[in-house]
Design an enzyme around this catalytic site. Structure first.
Site, mmCIF file in Angstrom:
data_model
loop_
_atom_site.group_PDB
_atom_site.id
_atom_site.type_symbol
_atom_site.label_atom_id
_atom_site.label_comp_id
_atom_site.label_asym_id
_atom_site.label_seq_id
_atom_site.Cartn_x
_atom_site.Cartn_y
_atom_site.Cartn_z
ATOM 1 N N THR A 31 9.164 8.206 -10.809
ATOM 2 C CA THR A 31 9.855 8.177 -9.512
ATOM 3 C C THR A 31 11.061 7.254 -9.498
ATOM 4 O OG1 THR A 31 8.474 6.364 -8.667
ATOM 5 C CG2 THR A 31 7.683 8.628 -8.316
ATOM 6 N N CYS A 35 6.955 -1.111 -7.093
ATOM 7 C CA CYS A 35 6.054 -1.399 -5.971
ATOM 8 C C CYS A 35 5.319 -2.717 -6.178
ATOM 9 C CB CYS A 35 5.001 -0.298 -5.828
ATOM 10 S SG CYS A 35 5.643 1.363 -5.616
ATOM 11 N N CYS A 39 0.396 -1.558 -3.063
ATOM 12 C CA CYS A 39 1.033 -0.402 -2.433
ATOM 13 C C CYS A 39 -0.021 0.658 -2.081
ATOM 14 C CB CYS A 39 2.084 0.198 -3.354
ATOM 15 S SG CYS A 39 3.041 1.530 -2.573
ATOM 16 N N ARG A 42 -0.385 6.698 -3.673
ATOM 17 C CA ARG A 42 -1.282 7.168 -4.727
ATOM 18 C C ARG A 42 -0.934 6.482 -6.049
ATOM 19 N NH1 ARG A 42 -1.961 13.539 -6.522
ATOM 20 N NH2 ARG A 42 -3.496 13.199 -8.198
ATOM 21 N N CYS A 66 10.369 -0.003 -3.336
ATOM 22 C CA CYS A 66 9.582 0.968 -2.584
ATOM 23 C C CYS A 66 9.810 0.781 -1.086
ATOM 24 C CB CYS A 66 8.099 0.796 -2.914
ATOM 25 S SG CYS A 66 6.986 1.880 -1.998
ATOM 26 N N CYS A 69 5.643 0.018 0.466
ATOM 27 C CA CYS A 69 4.986 -1.291 0.355
ATOM 28 C C CYS A 69 5.958 -2.453 0.511
ATOM 29 C CB CYS A 69 4.225 -1.409 -0.961
ATOM 30 S SG CYS A 69 5.270 -1.478 -2.435
ATOM 31 N N ASP A 446 -0.934 -45.629 -1.523
ATOM 32 C CA ASP A 446 -1.210 -45.335 -0.122
ATOM 33 C C ASP A 446 -2.649 -45.725 0.226
ATOM 34 O OD1 ASP A 446 -0.097 -43.460 2.278
ATOM 35 O OD2 ASP A 446 -2.263 -43.216 2.036
#
Length: 505
Positions: A31, A35, A39, A42, A66, A69, A446
């Site tokens: 694609t 992501c 995400c 699928r 993406c 997400c 301290d």
């Protein structure tokens, strides 16, 4: 950071394991999109997945963010990888705009960090898989994308706020990445303009758990009248950046594992720096599970960590302000120091424009170093040595604008701060912890820490040397161990009572 092997990363992706969110990103070759591991889309096939240690590395490899997400909303974990202090410090400076603008350069950034330019580039490639410029460009794109999704700012304002040199470059960048103009990413229901006076509201994600009650109580106890207000489970304060003033409001959104922040400010170009400061002040980038696991390896600390899951190390809004507060807090109670800080603001703080504040009690900004350095007198009823120390730290901050920026090792930072009149070991460590965000800083003298350690060991109060020996196993997160020791009795957070003068004073 060395990534887990691909099989482990893929299992995290399959199970949408939130523990990996912000630590790894997955690029899907089929694609061209990258992501977060959480995400909801699928899960891609194993052979189509490439894993990266940063969003910048994924973008350099040719993947685009993406839209589902939204990688820009992942916890900002890069500075907590535990691999390179130089890279962590560089990322903090980049987040505040160190590589934005025509005059910015990697060479100048490297100089501020005390390393060579080639060395800095090598470290970035080693730990983040991308160059400093690529990291800055990715931050720019992702911040712009967040503004598009979460605000109603105009595209011109978004481009300016994200640090793009021009609207044209902004449009071209988004067209190349998303194959559409930036305006097409915005939902149609979010087209109404957003006024700076009403505020820009964003979410800043963190890794849970997050002990919001403790950090809010910390700020409430120390809230300077006129500058800070804590009410209705929110923290509000005035801010000044680049000579302009406004205000912020911060609250917790636990169901979104995020802090909400509303910024009212006249100049949108200051938004990245303001968001970076909120992240630093509220310690949203901490890899808290890793830190707590490390500290829990000490049987004495383990019960404290279990009792206060998600305890953070609060930061300071501004380095100079924090340093002044540290000086004022020497040898007196937190309440008394708060009163002195309020009086200092009354005398030297500039009034803030009412149109950019969200609360009537927010009236002034904390005085700048220049204002205090050039004032004829401080005007506080404190010992003469304390007044000289306040002046000295103001003059030092004017002489070196990067005085409270990350530089060198913790030891070098402490020694550099101790050259300032009135800043001793405790004050230097306290400034390093709260202002410079050195997470291994440890103000061992301290009294609150010493009492906490005594309660921890159920014995007589240890001395500084024995506490330091015990704290060796807490490195590199001694600052968080200190928070747990102080939290044994919140009244003691922190309550140093001993002298903190330089031998030269």
């Amino acid at each position: 950071m060395k990534l887990p092997d691909k099989v482990v990363c893929y299992r995290a992706l399959q199970s949408r394991d939130a523990r990996f969110d912000g630590l790894i990103f997955v690029g899907v070759t089929s694609t061209g999109i990258y992501c977060r591991p959480v995400c909801p889309a699928r899960t891609a096939k194993f052979e189509n997945c490439r894993f990266f240690g940063s969003a910048a590395a994924a973008q350099v490899a040719g993947f685009r963010p993406c839209l589902r997400c939204r990688p820009e909303t992942a916890p900002d974990m890069a500075s907590w990888r535990g691999t390179s202090n130089t890279v962590s410090r560089a990322l903090a400076l980049i987040a505040e705009g160190a590589l934005d603008g025509d005059a910015a350069s990697v060479e100048r950034l490297a100089e501020r960090l005390g390393v060579g330019e080639r060395q800095l580039r090598r470290l970035f490639l080693q730990h983040l898989g991308a160059s400093p410029i690529s990291v800055a460009q990715t931050r720019r794109v992702l911040f712009a994308k967040q503004l598009i999704h979460e605000t109603r700012m105009s595209m011109g304002e978004v481009a300016s706020a994200a640090g793009f040199g021009s609207t044209r470059r902004f449009n071209e960048t988004f067209q190349v990445l998303f194959h559409r103009p930036p305006s097409a990413l915005r939902r149609k229901s979010s087209t109404a303009p957003e006024a700076a006076k009403a505020g820009v509201t964003l979410r800043i994600r963190y890794r849970p758990p997050y002990d919001w009650e403790s950090i809010l109580k910390f700020f409430e106890t120390r809230a300077i009248p006129g500058v800070e207000v804590v009410e209705n489970n929110r923290y509000l304060r005035t801010v000044e950046v680049g000579g302009q003033s406004g205000s912020i409001a911060v609250w917790n959104i636990p169901e979104r594992q995020s802090l909400g922040v509303t910024i009212r400010f006249p100049n949108v170009k200051s938004l990245p720096a303001i968001v970076a400061r909120v992240r630093r002040q509220f310690d949203t980038g901490a890899d808290i599970e890793t830190i707590e696991a490390h500290l829990s390896s000490d049987p004495l600390l383990k019960p404290l960590v279990s009792r206060r899951r998600g305890l953070r190390a609060p930061g300071g809004w501004d380095g100079f302000e924090l340093a002044i507060r540290a000086i004022l807090g020497q040898q007196i109670s937190v309440i008394a120091a708060r009163g002195l800080a309020g009086r200092l603001v009354e005398l030297h703080g500039k009034p803030v424009s009412k149109e950019y504040v969200g609360h009537a009690a927010l009236t002034r900004v904390f005085p700048t170093a220049k204002r205090l350095a050039t004032a004829p007198e401080v005007g506080l009823r404190v010992p003469g040595a304390r007044q000289k120390a306040l002046k000295a730290i103001a003059q030092a901050a004017v002489a070196d604008p990067n005085l409270f920026s990350p530089f060198g090792t913790l030891e070098e930072t402490v020694e550099r701060l101790k050259t300032i009149r009135g800043v001793g070991e405790w004050t230097a460590h306290y400034i390093a912890l709260r202002a410079i965000r050195e997470m291994d800083a440890f103000p061992s003298s301290d009294i609150g820490l010493l009492r906490g350690a005594a309660a921890l060991g159920e014995g007589s109060r240890p001395n500084v040397m024995s506490l330091l020996r015990q704290a060796e196993s807490w490195r590199p997160w001694r600052a968080y161990a200190a928070q747990h020791l102080w939290a044994i009795d919140p009244v003691l957070m922190p309550t140093r009572r001993q002298s903190d003068k330089n031998p030269s004073d």
